[in-house]
Design an enzyme around this catalytic site. Structure first.
Site, PDB file in Angstrom:
ATOM      1  N   CYS A  96       0.814  -1.228   0.000  1.00  0.00           N
ATOM      2  CA  CYS A  96       0.000   0.000   0.000  1.00  0.00           C
ATOM      3  C   CYS A  96       0.843   1.272   0.000  1.00  0.00           C
ATOM      4  O   CYS A  96       0.306   2.371  -0.109  1.00  0.00           O
ATOM      5  CB  CYS A  96      -0.933  -0.008   1.203  1.00  0.00           C
ATOM      6  N   LYS A 117     -10.175   7.477   3.087  1.00  0.00           N
ATOM      7  CA  LYS A 117     -10.497   6.092   2.674  1.00  0.00           C
ATOM      8  C   LYS A 117     -11.937   5.690   2.987  1.00  0.00           C
ATOM      9  O   LYS A 117     -12.440   4.716   2.443  1.00  0.00           O
ATOM     10  CB  LYS A 117      -9.484   5.131   3.298  1.00  0.00           C
ATOM     11  N   HIS A 142      -2.729   7.715   6.491  1.00  0.00           N
ATOM     12  CA  HIS A 142      -2.984   6.444   5.811  1.00  0.00           C
ATOM     13  C   HIS A 142      -4.379   5.984   6.231  1.00  0.00           C
ATOM     14  O   HIS A 142      -5.155   5.550   5.401  1.00  0.00           O
ATOM     15  CB  HIS A 142      -1.902   5.438   6.190  1.00  0.00           C
ATOM     16  N   GLU A 187      -0.793   4.605  13.788  1.00  0.00           N
ATOM     17  CA  GLU A 187      -0.515   5.857  13.090  1.00  0.00           C
ATOM     18  C   GLU A 187      -0.780   7.049  14.010  1.00  0.00           C
ATOM     19  O   GLU A 187      -0.007   8.022  14.030  1.00  0.00           O
ATOM     20  CB  GLU A 187      -1.370   5.968  11.823  1.00  0.00           C
ATOM     21  N   HIS A 214      -9.878   1.873   0.114  1.00  0.00           N
ATOM     22  CA  HIS A 214      -8.409   1.841   0.146  1.00  0.00           C
ATOM     23  C   HIS A 214      -7.915   1.378  -1.224  1.00  0.00           C
ATOM     24  O   HIS A 214      -8.215   0.270  -1.654  1.00  0.00           O
ATOM     25  CB  HIS A 214      -7.962   0.890   1.254  1.00  0.00           C
ATOM     26  N   PHE A 241       1.521  -3.511   3.905  1.00  0.00           N
ATOM     27  CA  PHE A 241       1.915  -4.868   4.296  1.00  0.00           C
ATOM     28  C   PHE A 241       3.429  -4.971   4.195  1.00  0.00           C
ATOM     29  O   PHE A 241       4.054  -4.339   3.330  1.00  0.00           O
ATOM     30  CB  PHE A 241       1.346  -5.871   3.290  1.00  0.00           C
TER      31      PHE A 241
END
Lengths: 418, 323
Positions: A177, A342, A310, A321, A347, A405
């Protein structure tokens, strides 16, 4: 790009890097205007996925893009146009918009600009079709060679290059991502350090069954509504789309009288080795990534007016985060505006970082902030100013985070063009 | 505007159909005889898999590698060989900043096929353990975790020529002050789908697998090592430039030297190792230099559908690395 040891590695004063074109495709629509309007309104464009069967999944919602039937072929042959897969089409819409906005032409083609794109799945839907036919009708080879050739990520990027008549070196970053942000960061560094004069960069991903089922298997998909930074968040929605930016040295952009949409000021990244899919709970690598990007941009938390988080909406991501932002911002944390888009687009995986970079350019140019949707009770980690409704704002520096990831963490700092 | 440090190949590592380690690759290629191959799982296509290691792989005890794919095993073995124990300890202690660049063509295909098979059977039962291992950057992540490296880890995908693009990116990283070294790994694993897919393009294709790794360091005193002298421009197949044309153009960018390592130097013996093939070419070329078989060597490679690229390596004066 090439290397000659007798000439050595470039050193010297880093150069400023301008963004002179931007293209965006999300579930909100095609292009800057449609997306800016939807982001500014705080719109959700999630719908029921129609591209593949989701009847046996826990959810069927996603940010699916409505693509027009016909795509402008430009320099593609009819045969090439007939073979375009969904991922290619998403990328090409964004790429065309960015190219046209920058006003690039033969002069830029002759520079053979590097094309740096990020993706996490490439043309996976074609790979799925290959697998299904190989398993179910294993003696039939009809169209299988085409599927093998076109599912590879370089195919989508080659399609874009062929359509635009660009023959520069292609680099495809697949850092999950963070791919899109890393691609832009990589291109930014090429120009900043004198390895290229111009570059095209971005990211894309199309919805596909394997990835959708994968996120569902991890129970990472929301079965209600995605609501990043809400205390009761239960996961994300997947989306698809593409974001592309045209980068060039500031001097060149000024000399040719280009409209400068913004400046890439800094890029940082770090690897979180805590776990393959889970971030370190205190967001150690996220903080390192933000610090590196800010250091390169020459700004600190007091100068960052907005963080595009994110913010996936999974329980673990948002708290990590948030902790990273708290730690990074220190005493300034209450003044830092933060939101995640998002909840409205889903996403976009490999496309997320680049789409969100384009969003940040919109915010800088038009001086507004997009909201985090669906937040009823902010998580306790939100000691920052969580933007829950659209608002106007005075913005000079914005920061965008992309975490993936495998612990890929990337941050870009963008500056208003002045 | 430029500095001229030597870019030194500070370490080599390889896993191939010839076995585990650079010496196995060297011996396999010296024999000049095709290694034995086996039929694909569905009697379509032929392949030369990596042989089983002689002894259990110690690194597999690491918690992150317990379930890892074959490609991660190959990449880890090649990387550890290239990095060496001393540097590995320094990386863990945070005393050596290592950038990691990983390149692929196909990625973690075994787990991808297995997972998608489960999805088609019943997505509600598809394994959450398998899915993360299908992601392109899982091997780079495992490698970083195993080495304890928190610096940048990038995964690049593309055709088999992508590896030298990654080496070029590594050089730009080394141009800054953030890295003591950059490890560039090209790896691939076999499965029935890619074995059969290869026959769609070449009926008699023999595919293979493995990993090659170069550790690059910026070193003003490069005696006794191989160094990178030149990397050609990337020649993208486009605007009428075919693969053959690109190879011809490539030769104009790299003047003839003592010796060249082309795909034809390795593929008839090892098979086509896909995303690992150019990495193995580069490792073989540097090994030839360090074995004093030549002073300068060109590596030329044409990928399947994207690009051609080449590089020239040279041996600097001094003793060869102890092996």
């Amino acid at each position: 790009m090439a290397f000659d040891a007798s000439k050595g590695l470039p050193t010297g004063e880093p150069r400023r890097v301008a963004v002179t074109g931007a293209g965006i495709v999300t579930a909100h629509g095609l292009g800057w205007e449609a997306n800016a309007e939807a982001f500014r309104r705080g719109q959700s464009s999630l719908s029921t996925i129609s591209l593949f069967d989701t009847s046996k999944q826990r959810t069927s919602q996603g940010g699916e893009v409505t693509l027009p039937e016909v795509i402008d072929a430009r320099q593609l042959t009819g045969r090439q146009r007939g073979r375009l897969d969904r991922a290619s089409r998403l990328l090409m819409h964004a790429g065309y918009e960015a190219w046209d906005q920058a006003g690039w032409g033969e002069a830029e083609r002759s520079l053979q600009p590097p094309i740096i794109m990020g993706t996490s799945a490439g043309g996976m839907a074609l790979g799925e079709a290959y697998y299904r036919q190989a398993c179910q009708e294993d003696r039939r080879r009809h169209r299988q060679a085409t599927r093998v050739a076109l599912y590879q990520p370089q195919s989508q990027v080659l399609h874009l290059c062929q359509a635009l008549g660009v023959a520069g070196p292609i680099r495809i970053v697949s850092n999950a991502c963070a791919s899109g942000a890393d691609a832009i960061g990589h291109a930014f560094h090429l120009i900043r350090h004198g390895l290229a004069e111009i570059a095209m960069a971005g990211g894309y991903d199309a919805l596909c069954q394997l990835v959708f089922a994968g996120f569902d298997s991890l129970q990472a998909l929301s079965t209600t509504i995605p609501r990043p930074f809400d205390a009761h968040r239960d996961g994300l929605a997947l989306g698809e789309g593409a974001g592309v930016v045209m980068l060039e040295s500031w001097e060149r952009a000024q000399q040719r009288g280009a409209t400068i949409l913004g400046e890439v000021g800094g890029y940082g990244n770090a690897t979180d080795i805590h776990h393959l899919t889970q971030p370190h709970p205190e967001g150690v690598a996220a903080r390192a990534s933000m610090e590196a990007a800010c250091a390169e941009a020459g700004v600190g938390p007091a100068e960052i007016d907005y963080i595009n988080a994110h913010g996936t909406g999974t329980p673990r991501n948002d708290v990590a985060e948030g902790a990273a932002i708290q730690c990074w911002a220190g005493s300034h944390v209450e003044n830092v505006c933060v939101s995640s888009i998002k909840g409205g687009t889903g996403h976009l995986l490999g496309g997320a970082g680049s789409v969100e970079a384009v969003l940040c350019l919109m915010c800088l140019r038009e001086q507004w902030l997009p909201p985090s949707l669906n937040v009823e009770t902010p998580d306790a980690v939100c000691t920052f100013d969580l933007v829950r409704a659209p608002r106007d704002a005075k913005l000079t520096h914005v920061l965008t985070n992309s975490f993936g990831f495998g612990g890929s963490n990337a941050t870009l700092v963008l500056r208003r063009a002045v | 505007m430029t500095s001229t440090p030597s870019i030194v190949i500070a370490g080599l590592g390889a896993v191939s159909a010839a076995g585990w380690g650079v010496p196995a690759l060297r011996e396999g290629l010296r024999a000049h005889a095709p290694l034995s191959c086996v039929e694909g799982p569905r009697q379509r296509g032929r392949m030369r898999p990596v042989p089983k290691p002689d002894a259990p792989l110690a690194f597999m005890r690491h918690v992150r590698l317990r379930r890892c794919s074959p490609v991660t095993r190959y990449a880890t073995a090649a990387s550890l060989e290239a990095v060496g124990e001393e540097r590995a300890a320094a990386i863990k202690e945070g005393e050596y900043q290592l950038g990691i660049l990983f390149t692929f063509m196909n990625g973690c295909v075994n787990y991808s096929n297995r997972f998608y098979g489960e999805v088609l059977a019943d997505p509600s039962l598809a394994s959450p353990i398998l899915f993360p291992e299908t992601v392109f950057n899982a091997p780079a992540s495992h490698l970083a975790a195993m080495l304890g490296s928190r610096a940048t880890a990038f995964t690049l995908v593309g055709d088999s020529a992508q590896y030298l693009g990654a080496v070029e990116l590594a050089l730009s990283w080394l141009g800054g002050d953030g890295y003591d070294g950059v490890l560039v790994v090209g790896a691939e694993e076999l499965d029935w789908l890619s074995t059969e897919a290869a026959t769609l393009f070449q009926r008699n294709a023999v595919v293979s697998e493995g990993a090659g790794a170069l550790l690059l360091e910026k070193n003003g005193e490069a005696a006794g090592h191989s160094v990178i002298e030149r990397i050609s421009p990337t020649l993208t197949y486009h605007r009428g430039r075919s693969r053959c044309q690109a190879m011809a153009d490539l030769r104009t960018h790299l003047s003839p030297v003592d010796r060249s390592v082309c795909q034809d130097s390795l593929t008839p013996i090892l098979g086509d190792a896909m995303g690992a093939s150019l990495a193995l070419q580069c490792v073989h070329a540097c090994d030839l230099l360090e074995q004093r078989e030549c002073q300068r060597i060109n590596v030329l490679h044409a990928g399947g559908n994207q690009q051609a690229i080449g590089a020239r390596f040279a041996l600097t004066l001094g003793a060869a690395r102890e092996s």
